[in-house]
Design an enzyme around this catalytic site. Structure first.
Site, mmCIF file in Angstrom:
data_model
loop_
_atom_site.group_PDB
_atom_site.id
_atom_site.type_symbol
_atom_site.label_atom_id
_atom_site.label_comp_id
_atom_site.label_asym_id
_atom_site.label_seq_id
_atom_site.Cartn_x
_atom_site.Cartn_y
_atom_site.Cartn_z
ATOM 1 N N ASP A 11 127.531 44.362 9.570
ATOM 2 C CA ASP A 11 126.218 43.823 9.193
ATOM 3 C C ASP A 11 125.127 44.633 9.897
ATOM 4 O OD1 ASP A 11 125.020 40.687 8.317
ATOM 5 O OD2 ASP A 11 123.765 42.110 9.405
ATOM 6 N N GLU A 107 125.490 43.824 4.273
ATOM 7 C CA GLU A 107 126.739 43.467 4.962
ATOM 8 C C GLU A 107 127.942 43.693 4.057
ATOM 9 O OE1 GLU A 107 127.503 39.209 5.464
ATOM 10 O OE2 GLU A 107 125.734 38.833 4.249
#
Ligand code: TTP
Ligand code: MG
Length: 392
Positions: A11, A107
């Site tokens: 992420d 992500e």
């Protein structure tokens, strides 16, 4: 170790803020708030970690963000930059491991398919990916490593920014036992409220709640939520399908009534061009050619094509060429349908430098308009000359 898989969750840290720093490196190290200007009605999309120190958070009003951190630099969103970077990140991850699931714009879950299924192997892959993202794209990220998606996803924020967090199932259980149930990935407000009304407040309590009781409250999902509280999750990493690159982007409009009035047709043309240009900007493309379609009340259809002097995503430029072709094809007969299509597409960042902010006033208006549309919906804004046009 009896472990099925090793999964990574990557992420990006303060993603929109990092993208803005790439476009204007002098911003690095400064508190940044992305989402709009302090006086505007919108909310914060993200804030750099330097601004988070002052309590600025995603979803907070811009006014509140300005109150908490008056010295922050406030910037509007530039979706095309973020889409472009997201595609670059995906490409880099795919080169490292074959199964990549982009879970959002910044992500991804990775399933490297390690034969040894060791978390140590996962950790070294995470380190290699983090270094490569930094070196090749100048982007920092945080990575969670665990034996399933749930653990990896809940591990990645723990080390932010620029962290790598490895959690075994046992670590997971210990780390989250005292957290409120809402902290559990997949448990939303509604589920959390219902669990609370059943006397289940913490992840640890949920992990040992009897299945039959959960089944009554949540049906088949009940035992799944309890398993999640124990760090169990069997969901696979599903490779995001590669959306094929568009060849063209267009809009058509059938008019409420057949129309011969040139000024009204011009307004419809402007509306169509505005929508086409919005789509181009949102997805990070520029067009080199424009096609228009004019269908008369007798259903005869005329098509025209023209080449733009340079690749563009500007409503103004697209309108200028489209209207020239439509106007030339009008022959007093009422028109039933108009269409505008942008073709021969090229990636925005390849067509010009990253800094869109320094463009002319017209473009700035269009970017501001895009931002308002993203926040309040597609029909929230238009040019004054479009306001009287009704859509079929
Ligand atoms: P996140 O990954 O949730 O946030 P982030 O990358 O900015 O920060 P971090 O992961 O380090 O905590 O979201 C990715 C991007 O999505 C974010 O940069 C901006 C956008 N976004 C919004 O527009 N609105 C929101 O409410 C959130 C949470 C994110
Ligand atoms: Mg992020």
């Amino acid at each position: 170790m009896d472990r099925d898989r090793v999964i990574l969750h990557v992420d990006m840290d303060a993603f929109f803020a990092q993208a803005e720093i790439l476009a204007a490196p002098a911003l690095r190290g400064r508190p940044l708030v992305i989402g709009g200007r302090p006086g505007e009605r919108g909310v914060v999309a993200t804030a750099s970690y330097e601004a988070r120190v002052y309590g600025v958070r995603s979803g907070m009003s811009l006014t509140e963000a300005a109150r908490r951190c008056p010295k922050a630099v406030f910037l509007p969103c530039h979706p095309s930059r973020y889409f472009y970077l997201s595609a670059q990140i995906r490409k880099l991850l795919l080169a490292r491991t074959p199964v990549v699931e982009m879970a959002s714009i910044d992500e991804a879950f990775l399933d490297p398919g390690f034969p040894q299924r060791s978390l140590e192997e996962g950790e070294s892959l995470a380190r290699a990916i983090q270094t490569e993202l930094k070196e090749k794209l100048s982007l920092s990220c945080s990575i969670g490593v665990g034996e399933n998606k749930l653990i990896a996803k809940m591990a990645s924020p723990l080390g932010k920014p620029e962290g790598i967090t490895v959690l075994s199932k046992e670590d997971f259980v210990l780390r989250f036992a005292d957290e409120p149930v809402i902290a559990l990935y997949g448990v939303g407000n509604e589920t959390a409220r219902k669990l609370q009304s059943m006397g289940i407040q913490k992840v640890g309590e949920l992990s040992s709640a009897p299945d039959p009781i959960l089944r009554i409250a949540f049906g088949v999902l009940g035992p799944v939520i309890a398993a999640a509280a124990r760090g169990e999750d069997k969901s696979p990493v599903v490779p995001s399908h590669q959306t094929p690159e568009p060849k063209s982007m267009g809009h058509e409009m059938t008019l409420v009534r057949d129309e011969a009035d040139r000024e009204k047709l011009m307004r419809v043309c402007l509306l169509l061009c505005d929508e086409v240009a919005y789509d181009l900007r949102s997805e990070g493309w520029m067009a080199r050619t424009i096609q228009v379609r004019i269908r008369g009340s007798d259903f005869t259809t005329v098509g025209r094509q023209g080449k733009l002097s340079e690749p563009t995503d500007s409503t103004r430029m697209i309108f200028r060429l489209s209207w020239r072709h439509i106007d030339a094809a009008l022959d007093r007969k009422p028109v039933r349908l108009l269409g505008v299509r942008a073709g021969d597409l090229v990636r925005t960042v390849e067509a010009r430098t990253m800094d869109l902010l320094d463009d002319g006033r017209g473009d700035r208006f269009e970017l501001a308009a895009d931002h308002i549309r993203n926040l309040f919906g597609h029909r929230a804004i238009g040019r004054a000359s479009l306001m009287r046009t009704t859509r079929a």
